[in-house]
Design a protein around this motif. Structure first.
Motif, PDB file in Angstrom:
ATOM      1  N   TYR A 181      51.284  43.604  47.270  1.00  0.00           N
ATOM      2  CA  TYR A 181      49.864  43.297  47.046  1.00  0.00           C
ATOM      3  C   TYR A 181      49.282  44.165  45.934  1.00  0.00           C
ATOM      4  N   VAL A 182      48.259  43.643  45.300  1.00  0.00           N
ATOM      5  CA  VAL A 182      47.473  44.379  44.320  1.00  0.00           C
ATOM      6  C   VAL A 182      45.999  44.119  44.608  1.00  0.00           C
ATOM      7  N   THR A 183      45.178  45.155  44.451  1.00  0.00           N
ATOM      8  CA  THR A 183      43.742  45.064  44.728  1.00  0.00           C
ATOM      9  C   THR A 183      42.982  45.889  43.700  1.00  0.00           C
ATOM     10  N   TYR A 184      41.834  45.377  43.301  1.00  0.00           N
ATOM     11  CA  TYR A 184      40.970  46.115  42.379  1.00  0.00           C
ATOM     12  C   TYR A 184      39.564  46.174  42.962  1.00  0.00           C
ATOM     13  N   ARG A 185      38.916  47.322  42.836  1.00  0.00           N
ATOM     14  CA  ARG A 185      37.556  47.497  43.351  1.00  0.00           C
ATOM     15  C   ARG A 185      36.585  47.640  42.185  1.00  0.00           C
ATOM     16  N   LEU A 186      35.702  46.636  42.035  1.00  0.00           N
ATOM     17  CA  LEU A 186      34.725  46.638  40.952  1.00  0.00           C
ATOM     18  C   LEU A 186      33.379  47.096  41.495  1.00  0.00           C
ATOM     19  N   ILE A 201      35.801  42.862  45.289  1.00  0.00           N
ATOM     20  CA  ILE A 201      37.166  43.353  45.480  1.00  0.00           C
ATOM     21  C   ILE A 201      38.136  42.171  45.469  1.00  0.00           C
ATOM     22  N   PRO A 202      38.715  41.835  44.310  1.00  0.00           N
ATOM     23  CA  PRO A 202      39.742  40.773  44.267  1.00  0.00           C
ATOM     24  C   PRO A 202      41.098  41.321  44.712  1.00  0.00           C
ATOM     25  N   SER A 203      41.886  40.477  45.380  1.00  0.00           N
ATOM     26  CA  SER A 203      43.208  40.886  45.874  1.00  0.00           C
ATOM     27  C   SER A 203      44.183  39.726  45.782  1.00  0.00           C
ATOM     28  N   VAL A 204      45.441  40.071  45.641  1.00  0.00           N
ATOM     29  CA  VAL A 204      46.543  39.109  45.722  1.00  0.00           C
ATOM     30  C   VAL A 204      47.604  39.712  46.636  1.00  0.00           C
ATOM     31  N   VAL A 205      48.027  38.943  47.638  1.00  0.00           N
ATOM     32  CA  VAL A 205      49.047  39.397  48.582  1.00  0.00           C
ATOM     33  C   VAL A 205      50.181  38.370  48.596  1.00  0.00           C
ATOM     34  N   PHE A 206      51.399  38.853  48.439  1.00  0.00           N
ATOM     35  CA  PHE A 206      52.575  37.977  48.395  1.00  0.00           C
ATOM     36  C   PHE A 206      53.501  38.321  49.563  1.00  0.00           C
ATOM     37  N   TYR A 207      53.928  37.285  50.298  1.00  0.00           N
ATOM     38  CA  TYR A 207      54.859  37.454  51.410  1.00  0.00           C
ATOM     39  C   TYR A 207      56.124  36.637  51.133  1.00  0.00           C
ATOM     40  N   LYS A 208      57.267  37.196  51.539  1.00  0.00           N
ATOM     41  CA  LYS A 208      58.522  36.445  51.430  1.00  0.00           C
ATOM     42  C   LYS A 208      59.439  36.854  52.563  1.00  0.00           C
ATOM     43  N   GLN A 209      60.032  35.855  53.222  1.00  0.00           N
ATOM     44  CA  GLN A 209      61.018  36.087  54.264  1.00  0.00           C
ATOM     45  C   GLN A 209      62.010  34.933  54.250  1.00  0.00           C
ATOM     46  N   ALA A 221      45.341  34.714  47.590  1.00  0.00           N
ATOM     47  CA  ALA A 221      44.562  35.240  46.475  1.00  0.00           C
ATOM     48  C   ALA A 221      43.091  34.953  46.737  1.00  0.00           C
ATOM     49  N   GLY A 222      42.258  35.948  46.498  1.00  0.00           N
ATOM     50  CA  GLY A 222      40.841  35.723  46.755  1.00  0.00           C
ATOM     51  C   GLY A 222      40.019  36.938  46.411  1.00  0.00           C
ATOM     52  N   VAL A 223      38.775  36.913  46.851  1.00  0.00           N
ATOM     53  CA  VAL A 223      37.845  37.975  46.510  1.00  0.00           C
ATOM     54  C   VAL A 223      36.941  38.266  47.698  1.00  0.00           C
ATOM     55  N   GLU A 224      36.590  39.515  47.830  1.00  0.00           N
ATOM     56  CA  GLU A 224      35.674  39.955  48.875  1.00  0.00           C
ATOM     57  C   GLU A 224      34.445  40.581  48.219  1.00  0.00           C
ATOM     58  N   TYR A 225      33.291  40.204  48.694  1.00  0.00           N
ATOM     59  CA  TYR A 225      32.039  40.826  48.238  1.00  0.00           C
ATOM     60  C   TYR A 225      31.548  41.751  49.337  1.00  0.00           C
ATOM     61  N   LYS A 226      31.374  43.017  49.000  1.00  0.00           N
ATOM     62  CA  LYS A 226      30.995  44.026  49.989  1.00  0.00           C
ATOM     63  C   LYS A 226      29.656  44.643  49.606  1.00  0.00           C
ATOM     64  N   HIS A 227      28.680  44.551  50.486  1.00  0.00           N
ATOM     65  CA  HIS A 227      27.357  45.135  50.256  1.00  0.00           C
ATOM     66  C   HIS A 227      26.945  45.906  51.505  1.00  0.00           C
ATOM     67  N   ARG A 228      26.830  47.225  51.326  1.00  0.00           N
ATOM     68  CA  ARG A 228      26.518  48.109  52.442  1.00  0.00           C
ATOM     69  C   ARG A 228      27.523  47.906  53.580  1.00  0.00           C
ATOM     70  N   GLY A 282      34.318  37.159  52.389  1.00  0.00           N
ATOM     71  CA  GLY A 282      35.480  36.878  51.546  1.00  0.00           C
ATOM     72  C   GLY A 282      35.815  35.407  51.486  1.00  0.00           C
ATOM     73  N   LEU A 283      36.432  35.002  50.388  1.00  0.00           N
ATOM     74  CA  LEU A 283      36.908  33.639  50.186  1.00  0.00           C
ATOM     75  C   LEU A 283      38.311  33.727  49.594  1.00  0.00           C
ATOM     76  N   TRP A 284      39.287  33.017  50.236  1.00  0.00           N
ATOM     77  CA  TRP A 284      40.688  33.159  49.863  1.00  0.00           C
ATOM     78  C   TRP A 284      41.360  31.793  49.822  1.00  0.00           C
ATOM     79  N   TYR A 285      42.411  31.743  49.036  1.00  0.00           N
ATOM     80  CA  TYR A 285      43.290  30.572  49.033  1.00  0.00           C
ATOM     81  C   TYR A 285      44.702  31.053  49.331  1.00  0.00           C
TER      82      TYR A 285
END
Length: 344
Positions: free
Chosen positions: A210-215, A232-240, A248-255, A260-263
């Motif tokens: 996974y990778v995440t960035y905090r703006l 906070i956009p993030s991408v998480v990859f799973y493999k088995q 992949a999606g984004v989270e909006y954080k206020h206080r 969040g909204l993801w696909y």
């Protein structure tokens, strides 16, 4: 006709689960199950003690629903920049005919300075898998006209084992540099044998990255951290094995509120889905960072299985963290750096 379709759907779901014995479950609220996501995130929080609980119900109205539950408790040891913890996982698939339980201990440690934090985690425990034959339906128990024949038994051969125990291990790594975080985790490193037939079959390695960035939307304002807003956009990859999925999606954080909204792509692991989430942080004491976190999310499939026939999947999570008033004050190991818990 409608009953016939239900029988077909039920049979397909059973076959899918039977063919997917070795696939682990995934949580849409991965950020509210940090220890399940990566053992390197164990002990990474503000406070001394943390407890996480998350529950997922999948395809509730399909006739063959599955449920998943994870509970974890971890203790922060500032000298380690990590800590010790324990995690329990349970999955009940195909209307509870296949049950898997796992309990494991976790140890984590961090190195770094005020510019970066590199964390490592190790996990080891015992898993148990069992099959309830009374909840299975075979073809010789189905009448083409009336469907399942009540009270009948099948002549199908039973498996050699219906209750399996095995040792299981995992490990992870997590890096935080400024407002950027990336990590990777691997479960079933020892390749445990989870076969019910007596013929050895290794449980496939589960890989997570996974990778995440905090703006910071208020970076130029002199505001308290708790009053700021972040995207906070993030991408998480799973493999088995042959199954893989990407969220992949984004989270909006206020206080103290996050939305969040993801696909999530399905691939061979299931239908693709759109996920919405809502998180509330309820502070008991802001000075000591004692708080409850409540989270809810819902998956709506957008390919493969029809939403009307499944009602999608839902998750609920509870997080509690507090301090030990009898423990001597100890500053965080890397007090000037950004920590992983500030991303979730």
């Amino acid at each position: 006709m409608k009953f016939g379709k239900s029988i077909i759907f039920f049979t397909v779901m059973i076959l899918a689960v039977l063919n997917g014995f070795s696939q682990d479950h995934l949580y849409s609220q991965f950020f509210n199950a940090p220890v399940y996501l990566n053992p390197a995130l164990n002990g990474q929080f503000e406070g001394d003690f943390r407890a996480n609980f998350i529950y997922r119900t999948q395809y509730t109205t399909s006739g063959s629903p599955s449920t998943y539950f994870t509970a974890s408790m971890d203790y922060n040891i500032p000298q380690f920049g990590g800590g010790i913890g324990i995690i329990f996982n349970r999955s009940s698939e195909g209307n509870d005919f296949l049950n898997t339980n796992n309990i494991a201990g976790i140890y984590s440690y961090s190195v770094g300075n005020d510019d970066y934090i590199l964390s490592f985690g190790l996990q080891a425990g015992i898993s148990n898998q069992s099959i309830d034959y009374s909840k299975l339906v075979f073809d010789d128990q189905i009448n083409p006209t009336i469907g399942i024949i009540p009270g009948t038994s099948s002549s199908a051969d039973a498996l050699a084992f219906n209750n399996k125990y095995y040792f299981d291990t995992g490990a992870g790594i997590n890096l935080v540099v400024g407002n950027f975080m990336a990590g990777a985790a691997f479960q079933h490193l020892n390749g445990p044998n989870d076969s019910f037939t007596g013929t050895p079959v290794k449980l496939p390695l589960r890989s997570t990255a996974y990778v995440t960035y905090r703006l910071d939307l208020n970076s130029s304002d002199n505001m308290d951290e708790d009053d700021k807003s972040y995207v906070i956009p993030s991408v998480v990859f799973y493999k088995q094995a042959q199954s893989q999925s990407t969220s992949a999606g984004v989270e909006y954080k206020h206080r103290s509120v996050s939305a969040g909204l993801w696909y999530r792509s399905g691939g061979q692991s299931g239908p693709s889905a759109v996920v919405v989430s809502l998180i509330f942080d309820l502070f008991v004491n802001k000075e000591t960072r004692e708080k409850f976190r409540l989270g809810v999310s819902h998956d709506a499939p957008v390919s493969g299985i029809n939403y009307g026939g499944t009602s999608g999947s839902s998750e609920g999570s509870i997080n509690y963290q507090t301090i030990n008033p009898n423990r001597a004050d100890a500053a965080p190991k890397f007090e000037g750096a950004t920590h992983c818990y500030e991303f979730y």
